[in-house]
Scaffold this motif. Structure first.
Motif, mmCIF file in Angstrom:
data_model
loop_
_atom_site.group_PDB
_atom_site.id
_atom_site.type_symbol
_atom_site.label_atom_id
_atom_site.label_comp_id
_atom_site.label_asym_id
_atom_site.label_seq_id
_atom_site.Cartn_x
_atom_site.Cartn_y
_atom_site.Cartn_z
ATOM 1 N N MET A 19 48.449 16.592 39.044
ATOM 2 C CA MET A 19 47.951 15.817 37.913
ATOM 3 C C MET A 19 48.597 14.437 37.882
ATOM 4 S SD MET A 19 45.906 16.060 35.336
ATOM 5 C CE MET A 19 45.605 14.968 33.954
ATOM 6 N N ALA A 20 49.854 14.350 38.302
ATOM 7 C CA ALA A 20 50.557 13.068 38.308
ATOM 8 C C ALA A 20 49.879 12.084 39.254
ATOM 9 C CB ALA A 20 52.010 13.272 38.718
ATOM 10 N N ASP A 21 49.373 12.585 40.397
ATOM 11 C CA ASP A 21 48.671 11.708 41.331
ATOM 12 C C ASP A 21 47.386 11.174 40.721
ATOM 13 O OD1 ASP A 21 50.115 11.501 43.910
ATOM 14 O OD2 ASP A 21 49.977 13.673 43.868
ATOM 15 N N VAL A 22 46.662 12.035 40.018
ATOM 16 C CA VAL A 22 45.417 11.599 39.383
ATOM 17 C C VAL A 22 45.722 10.571 38.306
ATOM 18 C CG1 VAL A 22 43.425 12.323 38.035
ATOM 19 C CG2 VAL A 22 44.270 13.775 39.878
ATOM 20 N N THR A 23 46.794 10.806 37.528
ATOM 21 C CA THR A 23 47.167 9.869 36.468
ATOM 22 C C THR A 23 47.538 8.518 37.060
ATOM 23 O OG1 THR A 23 47.989 11.704 35.133
ATOM 24 C CG2 THR A 23 48.721 9.501 34.523
ATOM 25 N N GLU A 24 48.249 8.553 38.189
ATOM 26 C CA GLU A 24 48.639 7.310 38.855
ATOM 27 C C GLU A 24 47.404 6.547 39.306
ATOM 28 O OE1 GLU A 24 51.469 5.859 42.601
ATOM 29 O OE2 GLU A 24 51.018 7.975 42.293
ATOM 30 N N ASP A 25 46.392 7.303 39.733
ATOM 31 C CA ASP A 25 45.164 6.667 40.215
ATOM 32 C C ASP A 25 44.297 6.145 39.085
ATOM 33 O OD1 ASP A 25 42.878 6.234 42.163
ATOM 34 O OD2 ASP A 25 41.995 7.775 40.885
ATOM 35 N N SER A 26 44.343 6.804 37.914
ATOM 36 C CA SER A 26 43.368 6.504 36.871
ATOM 37 C C SER A 26 43.919 5.738 35.674
ATOM 38 C CB SER A 26 42.745 7.810 36.360
ATOM 39 O OG SER A 26 43.732 8.640 35.812
ATOM 40 N N THR A 27 45.253 5.559 35.587
ATOM 41 C CA THR A 27 45.816 4.864 34.437
ATOM 42 C C THR A 27 45.352 3.412 34.404
ATOM 43 O OG1 THR A 27 47.795 6.235 34.492
ATOM 44 C CG2 THR A 27 47.949 4.156 33.302
ATOM 45 N N PRO A 28 44.718 2.959 33.311
ATOM 46 C CA PRO A 28 44.247 1.582 33.246
ATOM 47 C C PRO A 28 45.417 0.598 33.328
ATOM 48 C CG PRO A 28 43.318 2.920 31.476
ATOM 49 C CD PRO A 28 44.417 3.715 32.093
ATOM 50 N N ARG A 29 45.238 -0.435 34.114
ATOM 51 C CA ARG A 29 46.236 -1.475 34.235
ATOM 52 C C ARG A 29 45.553 -2.827 34.182
ATOM 53 N NH1 ARG A 29 51.068 0.581 37.058
ATOM 54 N NH2 ARG A 29 50.771 2.766 37.531
ATOM 55 N N SER A 30 46.292 -3.827 33.842
ATOM 56 C CA SER A 30 45.720 -5.166 33.803
ATOM 57 C C SER A 30 45.611 -5.713 35.212
ATOM 58 C CB SER A 30 46.610 -6.083 32.966
ATOM 59 O OG SER A 30 47.833 -6.312 33.639
ATOM 60 N N ALA A 31 44.786 -6.738 35.386
ATOM 61 C CA ALA A 31 44.608 -7.338 36.695
ATOM 62 C C ALA A 31 45.914 -7.958 37.184
ATOM 63 C CB ALA A 31 43.515 -8.402 36.627
ATOM 64 N N ASP A 32 46.855 -8.259 36.249
ATOM 65 C CA ASP A 32 48.127 -8.875 36.630
ATOM 66 C C ASP A 32 49.133 -7.850 37.138
ATOM 67 O OD1 ASP A 32 47.187 -11.357 35.814
ATOM 68 O OD2 ASP A 32 47.828 -11.015 33.735
ATOM 69 N N ALA A 33 48.871 -6.555 36.874
ATOM 70 C CA ALA A 33 49.833 -5.533 37.280
ATOM 71 C C ALA A 33 49.133 -4.354 37.921
ATOM 72 C CB ALA A 33 50.651 -5.087 36.073
ATOM 73 N N PRO A 34 48.406 -4.560 39.031
ATOM 74 C CA PRO A 34 47.711 -3.458 39.675
ATOM 75 C C PRO A 34 48.684 -2.556 40.431
ATOM 76 C CG PRO A 34 47.493 -5.431 40.992
ATOM 77 C CD PRO A 34 48.206 -5.836 39.728
ATOM 78 N N THR A 35 48.286 -1.324 40.700
ATOM 79 C CA THR A 35 49.083 -0.440 41.528
ATOM 80 C C THR A 35 49.139 -1.002 42.940
ATOM 81 O OG1 THR A 35 48.422 1.488 40.256
ATOM 82 C CG2 THR A 35 49.267 1.895 42.453
ATOM 83 N N ARG A 36 50.328 -1.012 43.534
ATOM 84 C CA ARG A 36 50.477 -1.549 44.885
ATOM 85 C C ARG A 36 49.945 -0.519 45.889
ATOM 86 N NH1 ARG A 36 53.641 -5.542 46.994
ATOM 87 N NH2 ARG A 36 54.724 -5.772 44.998
ATOM 88 N N PRO A 37 48.950 -0.883 46.704
ATOM 89 C CA PRO A 37 48.396 0.079 47.663
ATOM 90 C C PRO A 37 49.320 0.282 48.856
ATOM 91 C CG PRO A 37 47.355 -2.054 47.957
ATOM 92 C CD PRO A 37 48.253 -2.180 46.746
ATOM 93 N N ASP A 38 49.148 1.397 49.553
ATOM 94 C CA ASP A 38 49.866 1.617 50.804
ATOM 95 C C ASP A 38 49.238 0.818 51.941
ATOM 96 O OD1 ASP A 38 51.630 3.461 49.652
ATOM 97 O OD2 ASP A 38 50.223 5.107 49.960
ATOM 98 N N LEU A 39 47.910 0.726 51.917
ATOM 99 C CA LEU A 39 47.178 0.085 53.005
ATOM 100 C C LEU A 39 45.918 -0.592 52.484
ATOM 101 C CD1 LEU A 39 47.075 2.964 55.675
ATOM 102 C CD2 LEU A 39 48.417 0.871 55.884
ATOM 103 N N LEU A 40 45.414 -1.551 53.255
ATOM 104 C CA LEU A 40 44.046 -2.027 53.126
ATOM 105 C C LEU A 40 43.300 -1.493 54.343
ATOM 106 C CD1 LEU A 40 44.402 -5.767 51.984
ATOM 107 C CD2 LEU A 40 43.369 -3.882 50.701
ATOM 108 N N VAL A 41 42.249 -0.697 54.102
ATOM 109 C CA VAL A 41 41.555 -0.006 55.181
ATOM 110 C C VAL A 41 40.115 -0.505 55.278
ATOM 111 C CG1 VAL A 41 40.792 2.259 56.022
ATOM 112 C CG2 VAL A 41 42.988 2.042 54.857
ATOM 113 N N PRO A 42 39.609 -0.770 56.504
ATOM 114 C CA PRO A 42 38.192 -1.122 56.652
ATOM 115 C C PRO A 42 37.320 -0.077 55.978
ATOM 116 C CG PRO A 42 39.339 -1.472 58.714
ATOM 117 C CD PRO A 42 40.325 -0.781 57.790
#
Length: 303
Positions: A19-42
Motif C-alpha cells: 500500500m505504501a508503494d501505491v500511496t507514493e505513486d498516487s499522492t498529489p504533489r505540486s509541479a514544484d515538488a514531483p517525485t524523483r523518478p529512477d529512470l526516464l524510459v522510452p
C-alpha cells in the motif's frame, strides 16, 4: 541516460507495505515538488500489465489527462518492474492511465519508479491502486476485494484497516457478485448504482426487478420498497400460493444474521427459524460450481 540507485525492497511484503508503494505513486504533489523518478524510459519499452483488473478507460478523461501531460509533463512517475527475459523493457505495475495518455500526447519518454515485484505482488498492487483511485465500477471493485481475499488470503478486517474502508462496506461490495450476470452488466454500464444492486440481492428475481428499476428510474429507497412488495405479494409471477402468505415475516435479528452470514460466505444465506422453537433451517444458495467448491473447503477446514 543515467540510472539512479533504486531503493532496495524485499519481496514477500505485507499488504501495508504494498500500500505504501501505491500511496507514493498516487499522492498529489505540486509541479514544484514531483517525485524523483529512477529512470526516464522510452515509451515503446514500457508495456501494460495483461492482468490489469481495470478493463475500460474513459476516453474523455484520457483526453483531458493527455492535454495536461502535453502541457506539464507526467508529474508522478509510473511504477514498473523489469520485464522478465527482456532486458531494458518494463511492465507497468501502476500508472497505465498516465502511460496511455502520454502516448496520446506523443511523449517519447516516461518517468518510472522501478520495483522488483513478484507476479502476485503486481496483481495485488494493480487492484489496490484502482480501488484507491476509485477507478473501478462496482463489479470490478467487488471482484478486486474478492481476489485480494480468495487469491491472497487477506481478511475483510485487514482490507478494512489498510484501505480505509469499513468492514461492512467491503462485505456489502463483495455481495454484489451474488447477483445474476444481467444485473452485474447493468452495474458495469452505470444503469444501476451499487445501492440499487444491494437492494436487489435478496430478491427472488433480481434481473426482473432491475429492469423495472431502470425502466421507471426508481431511487434506491423506491427499489427497496419494490423488493419488499415483491416478496410480500402472494400473486407475484402467478406462482405463489396462499400458503406463502401464512409464512410469518422474519424479525430484524434474523435478517441481520442472514446479512452477516451472506457477507462472510459471499453467497445468499436464508435462515428459517420458527418463533418459540429451538430448531430451524439454514439454506445457502450458490451461483456456480466454484462457489460450491469454496463452501465445501470452508466446511472441511472448520472440522
Amino acid at each position: 541516460m543515467t540510472k539512479k540507485p533504486m531503493k532496495q525492497r524485499g519481496l514477500g511484503r505485507g499488504l501495508s507495505a504494498l500500500m505504501a508503494d501505491v500511496t507514493e505513486d498516487s499522492t498529489p504533489r505540486s509541479a514544484d515538488a514531483p517525485t524523483r523518478p529512477d529512470l526516464l524510459v522510452p515509451i515503446e519499452m514500457v508495456s501494460a500489465n495483461p492482468d490489469q483488473p481495470r478493463r475500460s478507460f474513459d476516453k474523455e478523461q484520457l483526453a483531458d489527462l493527455s492535454a495536461s501531460i502535453a502541457e506539464k509533463g507526467i508529474i508522478q512517475p509510473l511504477i514498473v518492474r523489469p520485464m522478465p527475459g527482456r532486458a531494458g523493457d518494463y511492465e507497468i505495475v501502476a500508472g497505465e492511465r498516465r502511460w496511455r495518455a502520454a502516448q496520446m500526447a506523443k511523449l517519447h519518454e516516461v518517468p518510472v519508479l522501478v520495483r522488483d515485484f513478484t507476479d502476485i505482488e503486481v496483481l495485488e498492487v494493480a487492484i489496490i491502486e484502482n480501488i484507491q483511485r476509485a477507478d473501478l465500477n462496482p463489479v470490478e471493485e467487488a471482484a478486486g476485494y474478492n481476489q485480494l481475499m480468495e487469491k491472497f488470503g487477506h481478511t475483510q478486517d485487514k482490507l478494512s484497516q489498510v484501505l480505509g474502508k469499513s468492514r461492512s462496506y467491503i462485505a456489502n461490495s463483495v455481495r454484489l457478485l451474488q447477483l445474476p450476470a444481467e444485473v452485474q452488466t447493468y452495474l458495469r454500464d452505470g444503469k444501476l448504482s451499487a445501492g440499487h444492486a444491494r437492494a436487489l440481492i435478496t430478491a427472488d428475481d433480481p434481473a426482473a426487478l432491475a429492469r423495472e428499476v431502470i425502466k421507471k428510474n426508481l431511487s434506491v429507497r423506491e427499489a427497496e420498497k419494490l423488493v419488499k412488495v415483491s416478496a410480500e405479494n402472494i400473486f407475484a409471477d402467478g406462482r405463489r400460493t396462499a400458503k406463502t402468505n401464512l409464512t410469518p415475516a422474519k424479525d430484524a435479528d434474523t435478517k441481520a444474521l442472514e446479512g452477516d452470514l451472506s457477507a462472510t460466505l459471499g453467497m445468499k444465506v436464508s435462515v428459517n427459524h420458527k418463533p418459540g422453537q429451538e430448531n430451524g433451517q439454514i439454506s445457502i444458495s450458490y451461483n456456480s460450481l466454484d462457489q460450491l467448491d469454496d463452501l465445501c473447503r470452508l466446511l472441511s477446514a472448520s472440522r
